[in-house]
Design a protein around this motif. Structure first.
Motif, PDB file in Angstrom:
ATOM      1  N   ILE A  10      -8.728   5.026   5.561  1.00 56.85           N
ATOM      2  CA  ILE A  10      -8.199   5.356   4.234  1.00 56.85           C
ATOM      3  C   ILE A  10      -6.929   4.565   3.964  1.00 56.85           C
ATOM      4  O   ILE A  10      -6.827   3.852   2.986  1.00 56.85           O
ATOM      5  N   HIS A  36      -3.712   9.529  -1.376  1.00 56.39           N
ATOM      6  CA  HIS A  36      -4.290   8.200  -1.584  1.00 56.39           C
ATOM      7  C   HIS A  36      -5.349   8.222  -2.672  1.00 56.39           C
ATOM      8  O   HIS A  36      -6.028   9.231  -2.852  1.00 56.39           O
ATOM      9  N   LYS A  38      -8.113   6.904  -2.670  1.00 55.02           N
ATOM     10  CA  LYS A  38      -9.462   7.084  -2.126  1.00 55.02           C
ATOM     11  C   LYS A  38      -9.744   8.554  -1.790  1.00 55.02           C
ATOM     12  O   LYS A  38     -10.825   8.901  -1.335  1.00 55.02           O
ATOM     13  N   SER A 185      -6.966  -6.130  -1.192  1.00 51.99           N
ATOM     14  CA  SER A 185      -6.801  -4.705  -0.914  1.00 51.99           C
ATOM     15  C   SER A 185      -8.137  -3.980  -0.800  1.00 51.99           C
ATOM     16  O   SER A 185      -9.146  -4.405  -1.356  1.00 51.99           O
ATOM     17  N   ASP A 186      -8.120  -2.873  -0.081  1.00 50.49           N
ATOM     18  CA  ASP A 186      -9.306  -2.009  -0.044  1.00 50.49           C
ATOM     19  C   ASP A 186      -9.150  -0.832  -1.009  1.00 50.49           C
ATOM     20  O   ASP A 186     -10.015   0.024  -1.102  1.00 50.49           O
ATOM     21  N   ASP A 187      -8.038  -0.781  -1.724  1.00 47.95           N
ATOM     22  CA  ASP A 187      -7.853   0.295  -2.701  1.00 47.95           C
ATOM     23  C   ASP A 187      -8.656  -0.070  -3.951  1.00 47.95           C
ATOM     24  O   ASP A 187      -8.425  -1.138  -4.532  1.00 47.95           O
TER      25      ASP A 187
END
Ligand code: WAQ
Ligand code: MG
Length: 251
Positions: A10, A36, A38, A185-187
């Protein structure tokens, strides 16, 4: 701090602080894991290590600029060119980009850390392709943080993504045999990414992936000759680097 839900990464964060700041810092880290975009993490790990003052290396952040692009296709194209300029072979670059786009972990999700990539062949060099290598033990001194925030604010860029990515890239750029870094980014809503390389600095692209995409990641490109996995991993994970000087911020 590392947080996850069902084994899926996460968020993570690194910091260096004084003993008396630990309590408030861990509070902030818990909040980050729980708030977050996510979703609230279901597992949170915080580990704390004593850093002897004499083991700290002081360094300067790389310069930052933004290369405006219309969409992520254009972003990836320009990023590819820049990586090639920095010394990454075209095929290695394309390969790393497509691996990041497909989710670099074996299950097609984001890795927790970065992949290490041979800058000539594109071969992956990290030992664990799910975890990757996590860069840790880097931060800004308080005065440098203040200066950085001030300089970023002028360009509307003072947010944790930019600050933390710049600090991480700054440490990675000092790794032995380092050629360049590629990151996005993975966001899901944060579409920006960057290319960083010695002599090039930190070049941001507002779009390196489509909105809503949660597969993100990092590729660190290395020259294979003289590459020492043990040495590089030890440096990225363990060497303590504090940035006490910022670089030029161009927005
Ligand atoms: N070490 C190695 N890899 C990491 C680390 C770390 N400490 N932290 C994250 N990663 C990898 C991991 O695969 C994540 O999925 C991926 O990078 C993205 O991490 O200038 O927000 O924290 O506007 O989502 C870049 C652009 C933002 C900032 C990067 O990365 C800007 C970002 P995230
Ligand atoms: Mg993230």
């Amino acid at each position: 701090m590392h947080s996850s839900t069902d084994g899926e990464h996460i968020s993570g964060a690194e910091a260096i602080c004084g003993v008396h700041e630990l309590e408030s810092l861990t509070g902030q880290l818990f909040r980050r894991a729980l708030e977050h975009e996510k979703g609230a993490a279901e597992s949170i790990r915080i580990s704390v290590d004593l850093v002897p003052a004499e083991s700290i290396e002081y360094a300067q952040l790389p310069p930052l600029r933004t290369h405006l692009v219309g969409d992520y296709h254009e972003g990836r194209e320009v990023a590819q060119k820049l990586l090639e300029t920095a010394g990454v072979c075209a095929a290695a670059c394309r390969r790393a980009m497509s691996i990041l786009a497909q989710g670099a972990a074996p299950d097609g999700r984001s890795m927790r850390g970065a992949m290490l990539v041979d800058s000539e062949t594109g071969e992956r060099l990290e030992r664990d392709q799910a975890r990757g290598v996590r860069v840790s033990r880097m931060d800004l001194t308080a005065p440098a943080r203040e200066k950085l925030q001030e300089a970023l604010l002028i360009h509307g860029l003072d947010n944790p993504h930019v600050r933390e990515a710049l600090v991480l890239a700054g440490k990675v750029l000092c790794a032995p045999g380092m050629v360049a870094e590629l990151c996005w980014s993975d966001d899901p809503m944060y579409t920006a990414g960057y290319v960083a390389a010695p002599g090039v600095g930190y070049v941001r692209f507002p779009h390196l992936k489509p909105v809503g995409e949660k597969r993100g990641g990092r590729a660190f490109f290395f020259r294979k000759e003289n590459f020492d996995l043990q040495l590089v991993t030890e440096y990225l994970e363990k060497t303590v680097v504090l940035f006490d000087r910022i670089g030029r911020i161009d927005g």
